[in-house]
Write a protein that holds these residues in place. Sequence first.
Motif, PDB file in Angstrom:
ATOM      1  N   PHE D 126      -6.804  74.427  90.841  1.00 50.72           N
ATOM      2  CA  PHE D 126      -6.439  75.592  92.361  1.00 50.72           C
ATOM      3  C   PHE D 126      -4.574  75.770  91.841  1.00 50.72           C
ATOM      4  O   PHE D 126      -4.320  76.924  91.980  1.00 50.72           O
ATOM      5  CB  PHE D 126      -6.419  74.524  93.839  1.00 50.72           C
ATOM      6  CG  PHE D 126      -6.097  75.625  94.702  1.00 50.72           C
ATOM      7  CD1 PHE D 126      -5.637  77.062  94.747  1.00 50.72           C
ATOM      8  CD2 PHE D 126      -6.925  75.206  95.820  1.00 50.72           C
ATOM      9  CE1 PHE D 126      -5.837  77.503  95.817  1.00 50.72           C
ATOM     10  CE2 PHE D 126      -6.417  76.596  97.253  1.00 50.72           C
ATOM     11  CZ  PHE D 126      -5.603  77.176  96.699  1.00 50.72           C
ATOM     12  N   PHE D 127      -4.187  74.720  92.607  1.00 48.33           N
ATOM     13  CA  PHE D 127      -2.370  74.809  92.205  1.00 48.33           C
ATOM     14  C   PHE D 127      -1.636  75.290  91.187  1.00 48.33           C
ATOM     15  O   PHE D 127      -0.714  76.654  91.668  1.00 48.33           O
ATOM     16  CB  PHE D 127      -2.061  73.696  92.726  1.00 48.33           C
ATOM     17  CG  PHE D 127      -0.850  73.108  92.188  1.00 48.33           C
ATOM     18  CD1 PHE D 127       0.244  73.652  93.056  1.00 48.33           C
ATOM     19  CD2 PHE D 127      -0.037  72.543  91.003  1.00 48.33           C
ATOM     20  CE1 PHE D 127       1.728  73.705  92.790  1.00 48.33           C
ATOM     21  CE2 PHE D 127       1.656  72.415  90.869  1.00 48.33           C
ATOM     22  CZ  PHE D 127       1.904  73.103  92.109  1.00 48.33           C
ATOM     23  N   LEU D 128      -2.149  74.868  89.743  1.00 50.04           N
ATOM     24  CA  LEU D 128      -2.251  75.150  88.983  1.00 50.04           C
ATOM     25  C   LEU D 128      -1.946  77.040  88.198  1.00 50.04           C
ATOM     26  O   LEU D 128      -1.526  77.560  88.126  1.00 50.04           O
ATOM     27  CB  LEU D 128      -2.440  75.043  87.317  1.00 50.04           C
ATOM     28  CG  LEU D 128      -1.863  73.215  87.136  1.00 50.04           C
ATOM     29  CD1 LEU D 128      -2.082  72.576  86.327  1.00 50.04           C
ATOM     30  CD2 LEU D 128      -0.139  73.860  86.896  1.00 50.04           C
ATOM     31  N   GLY D 129      -3.330  77.524  89.218  1.00 41.80           N
ATOM     32  CA  GLY D 129      -4.131  79.082  88.960  1.00 41.80           C
ATOM     33  C   GLY D 129      -3.014  79.670  89.929  1.00 41.80           C
ATOM     34  O   GLY D 129      -1.940  81.120  89.204  1.00 41.80           O
ATOM     35  N   LEU D 130      -2.484  79.020  91.018  1.00 42.77           N
ATOM     36  CA  LEU D 130      -1.555  79.446  91.545  1.00 42.77           C
ATOM     37  C   LEU D 130      -0.280  79.643  90.811  1.00 42.77           C
ATOM     38  O   LEU D 130      -0.036  81.303  91.483  1.00 42.77           O
ATOM     39  CB  LEU D 130      -2.002  79.294  93.088  1.00 42.77           C
ATOM     40  CG  LEU D 130      -1.743  79.257  94.372  1.00 42.77           C
ATOM     41  CD1 LEU D 130      -2.008  80.674  94.962  1.00 42.77           C
ATOM     42  CD2 LEU D 130      -0.991  78.174  95.133  1.00 42.77           C
ATOM     43  N   GLU D 131       0.465  79.157  90.337  1.00 48.02           N
ATOM     44  CA  GLU D 131       1.559  79.034  90.137  1.00 48.02           C
ATOM     45  C   GLU D 131       1.366  79.492  89.481  1.00 48.02           C
ATOM     46  O   GLU D 131       3.123  80.605  89.360  1.00 48.02           O
ATOM     47  CB  GLU D 131       2.097  77.887  90.005  1.00 48.02           C
ATOM     48  CG  GLU D 131       1.962  76.609  90.999  1.00 48.02           C
ATOM     49  CD  GLU D 131       3.275  77.300  92.244  1.00 48.02           C
ATOM     50  OE1 GLU D 131       4.021  78.076  92.351  1.00 48.02           O
ATOM     51  OE2 GLU D 131       2.461  77.304  93.848  1.00 48.02           O
ATOM     52  N   LEU D 132       0.742  79.797  88.099  1.00 47.82           N
ATOM     53  CA  LEU D 132       1.000  80.508  86.941  1.00 47.82           C
ATOM     54  C   LEU D 132       0.646  82.566  87.444  1.00 47.82           C
ATOM     55  O   LEU D 132       1.014  83.066  87.044  1.00 47.82           O
ATOM     56  CB  LEU D 132      -0.365  80.688  86.083  1.00 47.82           C
ATOM     57  CG  LEU D 132      -0.228  80.979  85.518  1.00 47.82           C
ATOM     58  CD1 LEU D 132       0.824  80.682  84.675  1.00 47.82           C
ATOM     59  CD2 LEU D 132      -1.972  81.012  84.219  1.00 47.82           C
ATOM     60  N   LEU D 133      -0.065  82.090  88.642  1.00 43.59           N
ATOM     61  CA  LEU D 133      -0.140  84.085  89.522  1.00 43.59           C
ATOM     62  C   LEU D 133       1.504  83.826  89.860  1.00 43.59           C
ATOM     63  O   LEU D 133       2.221  84.918  89.880  1.00 43.59           O
ATOM     64  CB  LEU D 133      -1.095  83.413  89.954  1.00 43.59           C
ATOM     65  CG  LEU D 133      -1.343  84.702  90.851  1.00 43.59           C
ATOM     66  CD1 LEU D 133      -2.210  86.113  90.074  1.00 43.59           C
ATOM     67  CD2 LEU D 133      -2.880  84.372  91.935  1.00 43.59           C
TER      68      LEU D 133
END
Lengths: 85, 624, 197, 486, 498
Positions: D126-133
Amino acid sequence: MLGLAGLLTRRNLIFTLMSIEIMLNASGLAFVGAGARWAQPDGQVMFLFILAMAAAEVSVGLAFVLLFHKRQLALDVDAASEMRG
Amino acid sequence: MLQLLWLVVAIPVASATLLALFGSNLSRRVVAVLGAGSVGVAALITLLIGAVFLASPPMGNVYVQHLWTWMSSGGFTPEIAFYLDPVSLLMLLVVTFVGFLIHLYSVEYMHDDEGYARFFAYMNLFVASMITLVLANNLLLLYLGWEGVGLCSFLLIGFWYRDPQNVRAAAKAFIVTRFGDTAFAVGLLLLFTRLGTLDIQDAMHRAAMQWSTGSSIATAAAALLLGGAVAKSAQLPLQTWLPDAMAGPTPTSALIHAATMVTAGVYLIARTHVLFTLAPSIQFLVAIIGTVTMLLAAFSALAQRDMKRVLAYSTISQIGYMFLALGLGAWSAAMFHFMTHAFFKALLFLAAGVVIHAVHEQDLYRMGGLRKELRLAFWAFVIGGSALAGLPLITAGFFSKDLILWQSWAGPNGNAWFWAAGMTGALLTSLYTFRMILLAFYGPQQLHVRAKSGLAVRVSLVVLCSLSLVGGYVDTPPHFGGTPALSNFLNSVLPPLEEVHIGPITETMTVLSASTVFALGLWLAYLIFGPKRSRQPAQNLLEQLWLAGWGFDWLYDKLLVRPFQWIARKSAADPVDVPINGLAQVTVLGYRALRLTQTGQVRWYAAGLALGTAAILAIAFVAR
Amino acid sequence: MTTLFYLAGILAIVATLLAITQRHAVHALLYLIVSLLAVAVEFFVLGAPFVAALEIMIYAGAIMVLFVFVVMMLNIAEHAMEVERGSLKPRNWLGPALLALVLLGELVYCTATTRGTPSLTGVTGPKQVGEALFGNYWIGVELASLLLMAGLVGAFHLGRHRIAKEEKHHVTSTDATRTDTRSDLVHAGSGGTSHAA
Amino acid sequence: MSRTDFVALLPLMIVPATAVILMIAIAIRRNHKAVAVISLGGLVAAFGSLAFAASVLPRQVSAFFILDSYSFLYMAILLCAAAFVFLLAYDYLNRRQKHPEEFYLLVLLATTGAMVLVASRNFAAFFLGLELLSVALYALIAYVRAESISIEAGIKYLVLAASSSSVLLFGMALIYAESGSMELSQFTAAMIHSTGHANPFLVVTGLMLVLTGAGFKLAVVPFHLWTPDVYEGAPLPVTAFIASVSKGGMFALLLRWFHVNSGDITGVPGLVLSILAIASMLTGNLLALRQTNVKRILAYSSIAHMGYLLVALLAGGALGAPAATYYLTAYMVTILGAFGVMTALSGRQHEAMSLDSYRGLFWRRPLLAAAFTTMLFSLAGIPFTAGFLGKFYVLMAGASASRWVLLFTLIVSSTIGLFYYLRIVVVMYAQPEGAGETENPDDTRTLPVPLPATLALAALTGLVFLLGVYPILFWDTMVAVTRNLG
Amino acid sequence: MILLDLILILVTGGIASWIAARRSAMVARWITLASLLVNLILGIGIWIAHLGRSQSNPARWFVQCNFNWIPQFGIRIHLAIDGLSLALLLLTYFLGIMAVLSSWREIRERVGFFHFNLLWVLAGITGVFLAMDVFLFYLFWELMLVPMYFLIGIWGHERRIYAATKFFLFTQLSGLLMLIAIIALAILHHQSTGIFTFDYEQLLKTALSPRAARLLMIGFLAAFLVKLPAFPFHTWLPDAHTEAPTAGSVILAGLLLKTGAYGLIRFVLPLFPGPSRELAPILMSIGVAGILYGAVLAVGQTDLKRLVAYTSVSHMGFVLLGVFAGNEIALEGAVVQMISHGISTGALFILAGLLQERMHTREIAAMGGLWETMPALSGAGMVFAMASLGLPGLGDFVGEFLVLLGAYRANVPLTVVASLGLLAATLYGLRVAQNAFQGSNPHHWKLPDMLPREWMVLGLMMVGLLWIGLYPQPILNTVRPSLAAAQQSAFTQEIVRR
């Protein structure tokens, strides 16, 4: 919390970025603490990710600082309010 | 022969339509032929029908012609159907004949008017509506005719539409009568709801069967119909429109506002007399209204300066007589007086028209001495006036008025008060009639006569003169060896009056006193308004009041017209819109307030973020 | 141990406070580094020596140096200081401080009401972390690399604008060479991250 | 990692791989057209791999991803949206940007982030996806060099997104501290047992903090403040991307983990979400009421639309999730179309932002104006457009959950909303008032609409009508896909 | 299938005339006219084919068509026509033709788009009158709005945008309330039977608790009362009517308002019989309030179109009164009133349009004495003013009288108050007739009288009014079975005659 306070009060963009770092750090601390509670490595792993994110964040952020400085000759974030309403 | 009945309506309608659509393209001659001719043909057909009817009366003395079912809904099935019985035949004859004479008169009288075709279109439409009213076999169709004549009256009063005064008078007539029409309409609702039909005969029959005398429902129904009748016939308290209605062309005044339409109320009450019999209190009210109207209008007539207004008040007063008769249950007497009144009042109006046409003046005090130059008009006035005032034995008015006066005493509801009032009225009638004649035709001549009347005018005046003289002989008092032919004829429909009060006032005495009163009035008029008197209109307060028609106009203006106008003006901007626009304002306010939060400052936004977090945490705390 | 934990905690807080109240950026950064070091101690106490080491190396070391570098480079003008002075008045502080206090209170309340405190025993060493990292979380590592790549490309792109703008005034060098150097940079960056992965 | 795992992950791998390829390609030679083609190709390949990988569903890959039909559906939607962004962006960039290539790279990365969000199973993903975005977006927002507002927007987004991320992280940490599990299914558990002793309060607090983070991405009141500024500052294609892909990814995650299949959401989270929904619907629509900047109007309207989506989320039950999905799809299509039209109208230097630049548009460019009208009507929820059926489904879901207060707010606020959509429409159909006198080279009325954008707009308009008229095509899939959530 | 054709002809006709207008505005007009004529003829064809049948045949619908659309929710494209729909459809096409003819010269700009919108409004109205699927009904209900919005917003007068927006917002808000009610109804049906359906006839059988029924009915009422419009939801109407172009006003007053009344008869009465009975007194009071309020405000207006607009409020009050009076007479009266009001008010708007075209003002104060210069037009104005004030022999009277007759059975005091409306009608009728056409001609207008085309339009409308006024039986026969069906469910035990 202090990071938040800093974010709210300081107008200098660099301070703003620093405040964000503080906040992220706090979250990381929380994760590590939580991981320690369950004696799991997951919290630490999460901290690593946060670290990576913070690095990316800071790099882009500082790029903004440079750009902004170029434009405004100051780092007052309040000056960045062309858009409103 | 009787099957031709529908043509009596259809021909004037057709002519009216033609004139309305193509009138402006037709020559005056064609217009005249169409306009007057159609009514003439209608009159002829009526005559034929009348002859057939009298010669071989149909079963039950009634002929009904069904055309089509107007509408049919939930047991409500009014028809377009005509009902011919002695009463409607009498009405029909008067309407078509007097109507024709007036049309004939108008052919000449209106000849130079630019709205020639329009005038005849309206007049024809009026005749058709009036006939529909008379012949209707159900109350809804009657209502159609009723409103139709109202419309035509409105149109004709406002015929010379350029003068705002006329337009106002037209509106006034329409609105005031509409008051009554509304009551009438509610009456129809009540009758149908309670009786299940609006067919006049059925309804009367059922009413007589179902309702007891004096029951509140019958009273209500009768009162509502009376409301309609009062407005249409210009009785108290809705009489105010008629004097103003004189703004229309004189033939209009003659036809609509004297001979026919205004007596529609009388006809309505006569038609539905069963209801009024069932509601004695209302019937008594009819008599009271009639009496009071008669007296008040007569006083007003006494003070008028405008010749046509004198005649208008006189009409109101005479219809008061008819109402008095109706209220007393002397149905046929009312119809008789209606007939004679139609003759002599039409005559008077037409003659007045000649005078006005000749001198372009309506103020009696500016006329005078016209008897030499306007000989025909003068004689018409004398004959008509005598009939109006009731010159004994040789005028029609004498017989009909005498019948009413006698029955106001002798009838079951009659008493000395009504009789006395009637006598007073007769005195006043004589007085104002001769005042008018004296002022207009005697004394020094003040005005130059500019126009002479032609053939059409002469013919119609002469015919009406003779009718005013001999019209009374159809019904002569039996006490003096006469034959009440008309009353007998109508008896199959309108029950005769029993003569119950044979007391100190005998018919002989009535006749004698009526004659005396006529003479007295003539004498008084000569004394006060004779050629030797000064010709100044009196200025005292009472006369001012009379002149203003007892101030009814003033009262209504203050009581109804102004408040309504005030409300209409105040609410024109639609008060309901205010809260709705307020709602819009509130949303805009919300927009403004929320907009302030969008400062554009990132620190503030971050604060917002924090604030939001704090808020939802707080909610979570509280809600736990 | 517990004493150390709280001591380090207090130190971290004080240092952070000083950091955000400093007027001069470099001073602030120094305080911040102190704070980070204190946090590293915390980590250590919490039984996460690996992370503690990383904290010191990467955070206090690399990232902060980046900050210092930028600050030095820009040499923030005196005028900005003046502005900042204004914003450090108590009036300006009051609102945010209150807000922070409220949030703090809420969080403290909720942590205090929940049972138990984190156990301070048990060390989760680098080995376990490493195993977790490349066992369960290998995808996460890949994603982190993508994240860094995004950060790099983004920073590079933003940085390039500045350069491009400046270049307008200078003598125009060939486009190709510039692109080359830059794409090299990108390449190196991405290569680095992939390598880390 | 097994072969099937690999297959299942294929779509998630192709997109970043394309990004890497792009990077190499850029290094070799800068060619806008080629780059665009490669990126589109990557998206298409990923899309195709979805179909290919669909056979191995559902599958959990490590602790990170849950790959099932739901996540695949959303990935497909996101990929399409990204493709549309590319199509729209191509000419925009051609027109305004010297170095447009990195745009594609960043968008691909951001899309990857969104796809990760959709498929994520634990906090880390969740966190990584969000941050990537987010990180990709920072640069994207400030992509256009010359605009100071772009930079301003970028800074704002960066500061706020980072702050919200830290709040989110803190929330996650709290949940983790309490439960000892990094699984996102903690959310669902927390939703279901949000009251009573089974659920420690720390978890609820954590949940609220997570909600802050998610709410920020979705721009839900009170975390919405950034929206208009960022929308306005960002280049139009990026704005379109934020409005569609970024929000779509985040919402898909929320929907999966906050959705409770057994019924509507109650208790504290239910209350908080309801308040957020109501506040969003009203605030968003009110703020847009008299705006004169079309981008800002759409920004505010997006706040309101997220509120509507929350209604569907709150409704739960069998209808809630498909309704939300349908609405989201409809919204994405519509907003892409709307920004697409604006992109097509934007000249070399100025974006078509102010309401005035739309004056009399219909009489100058009838087709574009008609397309824009369609989009606005869809946003307003006028029948025969996607937005209407979306709203209909949301209302259906809300009504079956008896969420009357929410529904009435929805109705009232969408009436308010109608007002400003109509304002734009009115302006478009108004008489062009002599504005044509000042001819400048940047005049939008002379600008031809190039082929890719035309294609995209035509497809989007078609989709809006298709979604609005013939929903069977989509609805069944959505129901099937969301059946096993929560 | 023929029903679908009715809609499709209009839709394609609209597109065709839009395209054709690029070549020639005249062609666009003719295409519009032709498609309306075709529809009118089709409608009359259906009428003739089923004229005799309506009384005896038990089958309720003359023609039906039914396709699957969104099967998950049981939404179908279900169109059906019965007497009520047919009568209103014929009115629709008749007035549509009148509207086209009356704007023959008025609209010179963007002719194609104008006719496109015109036809699409009519298509929406057709759909509303035909839809037997509640969802579909809602779709058409909304479809009417958009082109109408354009008609007002583009070709309207000075404050067109305000008016158009107000109109749209009012109807949209109320429409959404209805949508919620529709959805809730379908869901309740689903809960009780397990079947999702929006089909009208299925939903009729839904068992509802009284409370639910009342709430749902309020949802439906919201939409219909706003559209009708009933006091106090009418304020959009004067603005919209005043600002719309002539054709827009004609369609608004003549048709759009009727959809509200149609909804009441078709949906509210049969779907919610219980609450209809319960709320009838309140709704009748609202109707009466509307009658009087509209009439009084009409008297106070200075703008001719605004005046006519308020008379609409008054007249539609009669319709509301009739619908909820709860007996056959009143209901049939309400339908007749709908139709004749469509014609008479439509005609008045056309007249106002003609005047505006000639004089460029709608202020009554600026008129006066027009008879002098335009006798034919003034005469026509007189006729329609008389129709509007309820003169017997013209259509409105039949409707009003039947309504009053029926309402009298249900509630005497209300009816008596309502009949004061007749009186008030006189006041505004005369205001139109006199202040515009009669009196002196202070502004010395010299204006051309009616053209043959205008003659034809108004003449046809006059004939229509006379026909309804003197022989409304065909209409009554046509609509009776449908009304009886609506009625029976709502007011099974008719109030016993006293």
